[in-house]
Design a protein around this motif. Structure first.
Motif, mmCIF file in Angstrom:
data_model
loop_
_atom_site.group_PDB
_atom_site.id
_atom_site.type_symbol
_atom_site.label_atom_id
_atom_site.label_comp_id
_atom_site.label_asym_id
_atom_site.label_seq_id
_atom_site.Cartn_x
_atom_site.Cartn_y
_atom_site.Cartn_z
ATOM 1 N N MET A 211 0.904 -1.338 -0.043
ATOM 2 C CA MET A 211 -0.072 0.096 0.049
ATOM 3 C C MET A 211 0.740 1.313 -0.129
ATOM 4 O O MET A 211 0.566 2.179 -0.735
ATOM 5 C CB MET A 211 -0.801 0.086 1.262
ATOM 6 N N LEU A 212 1.993 1.347 0.704
ATOM 7 C CA LEU A 212 2.914 2.227 0.821
ATOM 8 C C LEU A 212 3.510 2.624 -0.544
ATOM 9 O O LEU A 212 3.499 3.895 -1.053
ATOM 10 C CB LEU A 212 4.074 2.087 1.907
ATOM 11 N N LEU A 213 3.759 1.461 -1.494
ATOM 12 C CA LEU A 213 4.555 1.517 -2.602
ATOM 13 C C LEU A 213 3.770 1.746 -3.767
ATOM 14 O O LEU A 213 4.318 2.210 -4.975
ATOM 15 C CB LEU A 213 5.400 0.219 -2.626
ATOM 16 N N LYS A 214 2.663 1.698 -3.624
ATOM 17 C CA LYS A 214 1.763 1.674 -4.737
ATOM 18 C C LYS A 214 1.786 2.870 -5.512
ATOM 19 O O LYS A 214 1.576 2.817 -6.888
ATOM 20 C CB LYS A 214 0.063 1.578 -4.264
ATOM 21 N N ASN A 215 1.911 4.069 -4.884
ATOM 22 C CA ASN A 215 2.004 5.381 -5.865
ATOM 23 C C ASN A 215 3.416 5.959 -5.773
ATOM 24 O O ASN A 215 3.471 7.119 -6.113
ATOM 25 C CB ASN A 215 1.007 6.197 -5.270
ATOM 26 N N GLU A 216 4.160 5.136 -5.347
ATOM 27 C CA GLU A 216 6.046 5.651 -5.409
ATOM 28 C C GLU A 216 6.610 5.035 -6.400
ATOM 29 O O GLU A 216 6.614 3.999 -6.815
ATOM 30 C CB GLU A 216 6.373 5.089 -3.964
ATOM 31 N N PRO A 217 6.917 6.252 -7.142
ATOM 32 C CA PRO A 217 7.615 5.863 -8.505
ATOM 33 C C PRO A 217 8.999 5.028 -7.995
ATOM 34 O O PRO A 217 9.416 4.272 -9.058
ATOM 35 C CB PRO A 217 8.346 7.216 -9.051
ATOM 36 N N GLY A 218 9.375 5.213 -6.986
ATOM 37 C CA GLY A 218 10.709 4.470 -6.646
ATOM 38 C C GLY A 218 10.556 2.974 -6.404
ATOM 39 O O GLY A 218 11.327 2.115 -6.507
ATOM 40 N N ARG A 219 9.276 2.496 -6.524
ATOM 41 C CA ARG A 219 8.998 0.943 -6.467
ATOM 42 C C ARG A 219 9.558 0.212 -7.494
ATOM 43 O O ARG A 219 9.875 -0.945 -7.436
ATOM 44 C CB ARG A 219 7.532 0.612 -6.094
ATOM 45 N N MET A 220 9.874 0.988 -8.536
ATOM 46 C CA MET A 220 10.267 0.300 -10.045
ATOM 47 C C MET A 220 11.467 -0.020 -9.709
ATOM 48 O O MET A 220 12.047 -1.109 -10.474
ATOM 49 C CB MET A 220 9.998 1.302 -11.078
ATOM 50 N N ARG A 221 12.457 0.457 -8.763
ATOM 51 C CA ARG A 221 13.620 0.247 -8.578
ATOM 52 C C ARG A 221 13.984 -1.146 -7.887
ATOM 53 O O ARG A 221 15.092 -1.542 -7.769
ATOM 54 C CB ARG A 221 14.757 1.202 -8.204
ATOM 55 N N LEU A 222 12.799 -1.506 -6.774
ATOM 56 C CA LEU A 222 13.011 -2.670 -6.164
ATOM 57 C C LEU A 222 13.146 -3.824 -6.776
ATOM 58 O O LEU A 222 11.963 -4.307 -7.509
ATOM 59 C CB LEU A 222 11.894 -2.681 -5.191
ATOM 60 N N LYS A 223 14.010 -4.684 -6.557
ATOM 61 C CA LYS A 223 14.080 -6.159 -7.347
ATOM 62 C C LYS A 223 14.171 -7.026 -6.252
ATOM 63 O O LYS A 223 15.165 -7.290 -5.418
ATOM 64 C CB LYS A 223 15.467 -6.126 -8.173
ATOM 65 N N THR A 224 12.955 -7.866 -6.134
ATOM 66 C CA THR A 224 12.818 -9.093 -5.078
ATOM 67 C C THR A 224 14.058 -9.900 -5.284
ATOM 68 O O THR A 224 14.125 -10.441 -6.264
ATOM 69 C CB THR A 224 11.534 -9.464 -5.041
ATOM 70 N N VAL A 225 14.786 -10.227 -3.991
ATOM 71 C CA VAL A 225 15.715 -11.233 -3.922
ATOM 72 C C VAL A 225 15.524 -12.192 -3.062
ATOM 73 O O VAL A 225 16.234 -13.136 -2.933
ATOM 74 C CB VAL A 225 17.112 -10.548 -3.998
ATOM 75 N N TYR A 226 14.418 -11.981 -2.228
ATOM 76 C CA TYR A 226 14.213 -12.892 -1.132
ATOM 77 C C TYR A 226 12.824 -12.673 -0.522
ATOM 78 O O TYR A 226 12.325 -11.494 -0.604
ATOM 79 C CB TYR A 226 15.346 -12.757 0.079
ATOM 80 N N GLU A 227 11.996 -13.667 -0.310
ATOM 81 C CA GLU A 227 10.501 -13.382 0.342
ATOM 82 C C GLU A 227 10.424 -14.288 1.316
ATOM 83 O O GLU A 227 10.879 -15.544 1.395
ATOM 84 C CB GLU A 227 9.526 -13.879 -0.966
ATOM 85 N N THR A 228 9.769 -13.837 2.502
ATOM 86 C CA THR A 228 9.293 -14.747 3.383
ATOM 87 C C THR A 228 8.018 -14.166 4.240
ATOM 88 O O THR A 228 7.807 -12.721 3.965
ATOM 89 C CB THR A 228 10.297 -14.691 4.567
ATOM 90 N N ALA A 229 7.237 -14.696 4.920
ATOM 91 C CA ALA A 229 5.963 -14.191 5.748
ATOM 92 C C ALA A 229 6.581 -13.617 6.934
ATOM 93 O O ALA A 229 5.511 -13.009 7.748
ATOM 94 C CB ALA A 229 5.127 -15.174 5.733
ATOM 95 N N MET A 230 7.783 -13.894 7.347
ATOM 96 C CA MET A 230 8.095 -13.369 8.907
ATOM 97 C C MET A 230 9.086 -12.369 8.835
ATOM 98 O O MET A 230 10.128 -12.245 7.899
ATOM 99 C CB MET A 230 8.610 -14.505 9.585
ATOM 100 N N ALA A 231 8.667 -11.377 9.776
ATOM 101 C CA ALA A 231 9.656 -9.951 9.739
ATOM 102 C C ALA A 231 11.169 -10.613 10.279
ATOM 103 O O ALA A 231 11.746 -10.100 9.763
ATOM 104 C CB ALA A 231 9.123 -9.216 10.663
ATOM 105 N N GLU A 232 11.178 -11.369 11.087
ATOM 106 C CA GLU A 232 12.096 -11.827 11.729
ATOM 107 C C GLU A 232 13.182 -12.666 10.687
ATOM 108 O O GLU A 232 14.308 -12.511 10.686
ATOM 109 C CB GLU A 232 12.156 -12.967 12.860
#
Length: 305
Positions: A211-232
């Motif tokens: 929701m934060l990144l939805k309208n942020e142009p900078g989100r296009m620079r983010l390249k996902t390298v890792y995913e997990t459901a947990m903050a830790e």
């Protein structure tokens, strides 16, 4: 007149949900069995209490009138049982479910502070994702739920059925390991791609980041390298210098203080979060109701971590 207590509790549940199937799930019976119990109640009182021709179902005028009596009888019976059980209820452990990050980093200091206001409080804590925790609470398989408040109402928790206390205001912060000069190794300064440590699609905190990144142009620079459901899990990868991540501030206080992690963006990139403690009003457990009454009388500084 031969009335069973469970019929009255069934009727109160139906008056709240206005759904035979939802009420049957809450009462842990099949829908046909639940319907038969409501029919038995109507036969016992000699009146039709539920108008089944509407969707959702509604109460007849007789049902509206009888609802007041049913609620009073259920509440008086529960209060009487609680009194008879006496001190035994004070020593009964409460079952609490909590989001993983809250269970690990938020719960210990919060419960310690709460006990200064209500006294000794035996608890059993189970960590799980928010979706599963909501299901457990709805089904009456836990006493309390510790979760992030959903400002977008996607959790669909009716405030009357699931009353709650606000027990914390926190925020998610974009962080990275520092470079040799102490500045973030990964940030939105510059033009290149940014390795991004992301929450998985179904994770509650991930929705807040999206929701934060939805309208942020900078989100296009983010390249996902890792995913997990947990903050830790994201914290661990961020500490390894793998990428940038949004992590709740209470999870990384020590790392920010000792410089192992630093802010990767200014405070306008922070995500505010509210933490709430929920209960289900349709499940009557004297120990929970007694705790809830105590909490309502406490100053807010005892409720908040």
């Amino acid at each position: 007149m031969n009335l069973e207590t469970k019929w009255l509790e069934d009727f109160v549940a139906l008056s709240n949900t206005r759904s035979f199937s939802a009420s049957a799930r809450q009462r842990h019976v099949t829908q046909p069995a639940f319907s038969r119990r409501i029919r038995s109640l109507e036969q016992a009182v000699g009146a039709t209490l539920v108008d089944r021709s509407t969707t959702p179902v509604s109460l007849t005028p007789e049902g509206q009138l009888f609802l007041v009596t049913a609620r009073n009888m259920v509440e008086q019976l529960n209060d009487s049982l609680a009194h008879l059980r006496g001190l035994a209820m004070d020593n009964e452990a409460l079952d609490i479910v909590a989001a993983h990050s809250l269970a690990l980093a938020f719960y210990p200091p919060w419960i310690s502070r709460l006990q200064k206001g209500v006294g000794e409080l035996p608890t059993r804590l189970v960590a799980m994702n928010v979706g599963d925790a909501i299901h457990v609470l709805r089904e009456g398989n836990c006493d309390l739920m510790l979760a992030y408040h959903d400002p977008y109402a996607t959790m669909q928790l009716d405030a009357e059925i699931f009353p709650s206390f606000s027990i914390g205001q926190v925020k998610m912060i974009p962080v990275s390991v520092p470079d040799t000069s102490g500045k973030p190794r990964f940030s939105f300064d510059g033009d290149g791609p940014i390795p991004f440590l992301s929450y998985t699609q179904g994770a509650f905190l991930g929705r807040s980041v999206r929701m934060l990144l939805k309208n942020e142009p900078g989100r296009m620079r983010l390249k996902t390298v890792y995913e997990t459901a947990m903050a830790e899990g994201l914290k661990g990868m961020a500490l390894q210098g793998v990428g940038l991540a949004w992590i709740p501030d209470f999870c990384i206080r020590d790392e920010l203080a000792n410089g192992k992690l630093v802010r990767a963006a200014e405070s306008d990139w922070d995500i505010p979060l509210e933490i709430r403690l929920y209960r289900c009003s349709l499940v009557h457990k004297p120990g929970v109701e007694k705790l809830w009454r105590r909490m309502m009388k406490l100053p807010s500084d005892f409720l908040r971590a």
